[in-house]
Design an enzyme around this catalytic site. Structure first.
Site, PDB file in Angstrom:
ATOM      1  N   ASP A  41       0.166  -9.283   8.483  1.00 30.10           N
ATOM      2  CA  ASP A  41       1.531  -8.893   8.830  1.00 30.10           C
ATOM      3  C   ASP A  41       2.465  -9.906   8.171  1.00 30.10           C
ATOM      4  OD1 ASP A  41       4.003  -8.491  10.076  1.00 30.10           O
ATOM      5  OD2 ASP A  41       3.017  -7.657  11.845  1.00 30.10           O
ATOM      6  N   ALA A  57       0.820  -1.224   0.000  1.00 31.79           N
ATOM      7  CA  ALA A  57       0.000   0.000   0.000  1.00 31.79           C
ATOM      8  C   ALA A  57       0.855   1.277   0.000  1.00 31.79           C
ATOM      9  CB  ALA A  57      -0.900  -0.011   1.236  1.00 31.79           C
ATOM     10  N   LYS A  66       3.315   0.318  -6.932  1.00 28.87           N
ATOM     11  CA  LYS A  66       4.002  -0.803  -7.600  1.00 28.87           C
ATOM     12  C   LYS A  66       3.006  -1.901  -7.956  1.00 28.87           C
ATOM     13  CE  LYS A  66       8.102   0.703  -5.229  1.00 28.87           C
ATOM     14  NZ  LYS A  66       7.408   1.801  -4.527  1.00 28.87           N
ATOM     15  N   GLY A  98       0.041   1.345  -3.241  1.00 29.94           N
ATOM     16  CA  GLY A  98      -0.210   0.554  -4.441  1.00 29.94           C
ATOM     17  C   GLY A  98       0.441   0.997  -5.733  1.00 29.94           C
ATOM     18  N   ASP A 147      -0.555  -6.074   2.737  1.00 33.16           N
ATOM     19  CA  ASP A 147      -0.085  -4.987   3.601  1.00 33.16           C
ATOM     20  C   ASP A 147      -0.720  -5.188   4.972  1.00 33.16           C
ATOM     21  OD1 ASP A 147       1.324  -2.045   2.802  1.00 33.16           O
ATOM     22  OD2 ASP A 147       0.261  -2.100   4.728  1.00 33.16           O
ATOM     23  N   CYS A 205      13.118   3.330  -0.153  1.00 34.75           N
ATOM     24  CA  CYS A 205      13.291   4.730  -0.574  1.00 34.75           C
ATOM     25  C   CYS A 205      14.181   5.417   0.469  1.00 34.75           C
ATOM     26  CB  CYS A 205      11.942   5.433  -0.713  1.00 34.75           C
ATOM     27  SG  CYS A 205      10.921   5.375   0.765  1.00 34.75           S
TER      28      CYS A 205
HETATM   29  C1  SAM Z   1       7.262   1.795   1.526  1.00 37.57           C
HETATM   30  S1  SAM Z   1       5.599   1.501   1.918  1.00 37.57           S
HETATM   31  C2  SAM Z   1       5.038   0.640   0.483  1.00 37.57           C
HETATM   32  C3  SAM Z   1       4.757   1.505  -0.717  1.00 37.57           C
HETATM   33  C4  SAM Z   1       4.114   0.720  -1.853  1.00 37.57           C
HETATM   34  N1  SAM Z   1       4.907  -0.438  -2.232  1.00 37.57           N
HETATM   35  C5  SAM Z   1       3.853   1.548  -3.085  1.00 37.57           C
HETATM   36  O1  SAM Z   1       4.613   1.484  -4.058  1.00 37.57           O
HETATM   37  O2  SAM Z   1       2.849   2.289  -3.109  1.00 37.57           O
HETATM   38  C6  SAM Z   1       5.721   0.202   3.078  1.00 37.57           C
HETATM   39  C7  SAM Z   1       4.416  -0.475   3.417  1.00 37.57           C
HETATM   40  O3  SAM Z   1       4.758  -1.601   4.246  1.00 37.57           O
HETATM   41  C8  SAM Z   1       3.687  -1.844   5.127  1.00 37.57           C
HETATM   42  N2  SAM Z   1       4.231  -2.703   6.210  1.00 37.57           N
HETATM   43  C9  SAM Z   1       5.092  -2.348   7.178  1.00 37.57           C
HETATM   44  N3  SAM Z   1       5.385  -3.426   7.944  1.00 37.57           N
HETATM   45  C10 SAM Z   1       4.700  -4.471   7.418  1.00 37.57           C
HETATM   46  C11 SAM Z   1       4.573  -5.844   7.772  1.00 37.57           C
HETATM   47  N4  SAM Z   1       5.219  -6.341   8.823  1.00 37.57           N
HETATM   48  N5  SAM Z   1       3.769  -6.625   7.024  1.00 37.57           N
HETATM   49  C12 SAM Z   1       3.099  -6.112   5.968  1.00 37.57           C
HETATM   50  N6  SAM Z   1       3.165  -4.815   5.598  1.00 37.57           N
HETATM   51  C13 SAM Z   1       3.958  -4.013   6.310  1.00 37.57           C
HETATM   52  C14 SAM Z   1       3.249  -0.465   5.550  1.00 37.57           C
HETATM   53  O4  SAM Z   1       1.906  -0.478   6.002  1.00 37.57           O
HETATM   54  C15 SAM Z   1       3.429   0.335   4.244  1.00 37.57           C
HETATM   55  O5  SAM Z   1       2.211   0.407   3.545  1.00 37.57           O
END
Ligand code: SAM
Length: 418
Positions: free
Chosen positions: A283, A238, A242, A240, A257, A352
Site C-alpha cells: 500500500d 496494475a 504504463k 501495467g 500496487d 482518467c
Molecule cells: C488507475 S489504476 C492504475 C492503472 C495502471 N497504471 C495502468 O496503466 O495499467 C489504479 C491502481 O492503483 C491501485 N491502488 C489504489 N490504491 C492504492 C494504494 N494505496 N497503494 C498502491 N496501489 C493502490 C489499484 O489497485 C489500481 O491497480
C-alpha cells in the site's frame, strides 16, 4: 413454437442483462464485477448480456423519456417493467436486434399486468419507429457538473461520444513493430488506432507480445517521464499499461500496487510482451522505498469518469461523495510520492477523470503545499492534444473527435527543484 418447457432462445442472455443492470444501478457495482451475473452462460450469451447492459447504460435518460412518453402509468426506476423496456429498446437502437426477437425475449422476463404493459409500450414505440439517439443525454448530475466545469460544447461532445463504442488503441513495445504494423492509423509514436470490437487475441502481433491495449490518452503520462531517468517507480501500476511503456523505453522500473491479483495480471502482461520490471505488492500509503527514484509515475485511483465511452456505468457510480473521497486519497498519495523523488527528478501525476477536483485542483493544491516542486510544461505528445497554458495536459470529450476521440484524462509533469 416454444412451449412453457422449452426455453426461448436468447432469453437467458436477457435475464443476465437484467441482473447486470440491477447490480450496476442499484448496487453500484462496476460492469466487470456485475458481469459475474452472466457466469455459467455460454461465452456468446455472456458477451451478449454485457453488450445489452452496456448499450442500455449509454442512453438511459433518453430511453426512460421514450418509455414515459408511451404510457400514462408511472413506472418506478427500479421496476422490472421499466428495466425490461430499457433493455429491449437499447437492443434495437444499439445492436440492431429485429423487432420480433426483442419482443419474444422481453415478454418472458415479466408476468401478468407488467407483461401486458411491456407488450403495449414496445408495440407503440416500435410502430412509431425509434430515434437513432446519436447524442444521448448523460445523467443529469453529470451534465450539470461537466457543463459547469467545461462548458456546454464539451457536454455535447460527450453525448456524441457515449453513443458508440470507441476504436481500439494499441501501444507498441518498439518503433520497429509499430512501423511494420499495417492496420489502422498512428496518432503518436508507437501508437496505432484500429477499428475492432472482437477478441483481441486474434489480432496480429498479440501472441508475439508486440503491443498492448491502451487508450491513447492513457499512454500520455508515461510519455512525460524524461528519457534521462534511470530508476522509475510506477506507484499504482496494475494492470501495467504504463509499466510496459516505461520498461519498453529502457527505464529500470519498479511496479507497485496494493492489489495482489491486479499485480498478477501485470506480471502476465510483462511476460507476454517480454518486458521486465520489479514488482512490489504494497500500500503506497504505508510503503517507503530504500532509495529515492529519478522519476515517479502516480497514476492514481480515481472516479474514472474519463472512461465513460468504454464504461458508461462510471457516470452512475461517480457521485459527488465518491469524487471527493478519490480526491482526498490522491492528495495523500501525492504527498507520499513527492518524498520519493530525487532533487531534480520528476513526479508525473495522472488520473482518467473528467473532474477538476481530481486533476487541476489537486495539482494547484500540491504546488501550494510543496514549494519544492514546479510544473514542467508538457509538449504536444499526440496529434491534436495541446497542453493547457498552465503546462498540464487536459484531455476532454471532443478532442480528436473526427478520428474516434479519446478518453477524458489529466496529467501533469512536476519537477522537484530542491
Ligand atoms: C488507475 S489504476 C492504475 C492503472 C495502471 N497504471 C495502468 O496503466 O495499467 C489504479 C491502481 O492503483 C491501485 N491502488 C489504489 N490504491 C492504492 C494504494 N494505496 N497503494 C498502491 N496501489 C493502490 C489499484 O489497485 C489500481 O491497480
Amino acid at each position: 413454437m416454444p412451449t412453457p418447457e422449452t426455453p426461448i432462445e436468447g432469453v437467458a442472455a436477457r435475464q443476465a442483462a437484467l441482473r447486470i443492470l440491477d447490480a450496476v444501478l442499484r448496487r453500484g457495482q462496476t460492469m466487470d464485477n456485475a458481469a459475474q451475473a452472466a457466469r455459467g452462460l455460454p461465452p456468446a450469451d455472456a458477451a451478449l448480456a454485457s453488450a445489452i447492459a452496456g448499450e442500455t447504460l449509454r442512453r438511459l435518460p433518453d430511453l426512460d423519456a421514450l418509455i414515459d412518453g408511451a404510457t400514462r402509468q408511472i413506472l418506478p426506476d427500479d421496476s422490472k417493467a421499466r428495466t425490461v423496456l430499457r433493455l429491449a429498446l437499447a437492443q434495437k437502437i444499439g445492436l440492431g436486434t429485429p423487432d420480433h426477437a426483442l419482443v419474444a425475449t422481453a415478454l418472458p422476463l415479466v408476468d401478468g399486468g407488467p407483461r401486458r404493459l411491456v407488450h403495449g409500450v414496445l408495440g407503440t414505440l416500435l410502430r412509431k419507429g425509434l430515434p437513432t439517439m446519436e447524442a444521448p443525454r448523460l445523467p443529469e448530475l453529470v451534465e450539470e457538473r461537466w457543463g459547469a466545469a467545461w462548458g456546454e460544447q464539451v457536454v455535447e461532445a460527450a453525448r456524441r461520444a457515449i453513443a458508440h463504442r470507441p476504436p481500439l488503441d494499441l501501444t507498441f513495445a518498439s518503433d520497429e513493430a509499430c512501423e511494420a504494423y499495417t492496420q489502422g492509423v498512428s496518432l503518436a509514436p508507437r501508437h496505432r488506432r484500429i477499428d475492432h470490437h472482437g477478441s483481441i487475441t486474434d489480432l496480429p502481433g498479440f501472441d508475439a507480445g508486440q503491443w498492448w491495449i491502451q487508450d491513447l490518452a492513457s499512454s500520455l503520462p508515461a510519455r512525460l517521464i524524461p528519457g534521462s531517468a534511470t530508476t522509475v517507480l510506477d506507484a499504482c501500476a496494475a494492470p501495467g499499461g504504463k509499466t510496459m511503456q516505461l520498461a519498453a523505453t529502457g527505464h529500470e522500473v519498479t511496479a507497485l500496487d496494493r492489489s495482489e491479483s491486479r499485480l498478477a495480471r501485470l506480471s502476465d502482461n510483462l511476460k507476454r510482451t517480454n518486458l521486465k520490471a520489479k514488482t512490489v505488492v504494497a500500500d503506497a500509503l504505508d510503503w517507503t522505498p530504500g532509495n529515492p527514484f529519478d522519476a515517479v509515475l502516480l497514476d492514481a485511483p480515481c472516479s474514472a469518469t474519463g472512461t465513460f465511452r468504454r464504461h458508461p456505468e462510471v457516470l452512475y457510480r461517480a457521485r459527488p461523495a465518491i469524487v471527493a473521497q478519490s480526491a482526498e486519497l490522491q492528495a495523500q498519495l501525492l504527498a507520499r510520492a513527492a518524498d520519493w523523488v530525487k532533487p531534480g527528478g520528476s513526479l508525473v501525476f495522472a488520473v482518467c477523470s473528467l473532474e477538476p477536483e481530481e486533476g487541476e485542483q489537486r495539482i494547484e493544491q500540491f504546488l501550494t503545499d510543496r514549494p519544492d516542486y514546479r510544473i514542467e510544461p508538457a509538449s504536444e505528445l499526440a496529434d491534436g492534444v495541446t497542453p493547457h497554458p498552465r503546462g498540464w495536459l487536459r484531455v476532454l470529450p471532443g478532442m480528436l473527435e473526427s478520428q474516434g476521440g479519446l478518453d477524458g484524462f489529466f496529467t501533469a509533469h512536476l519537477v522537484r527543484t530542491g
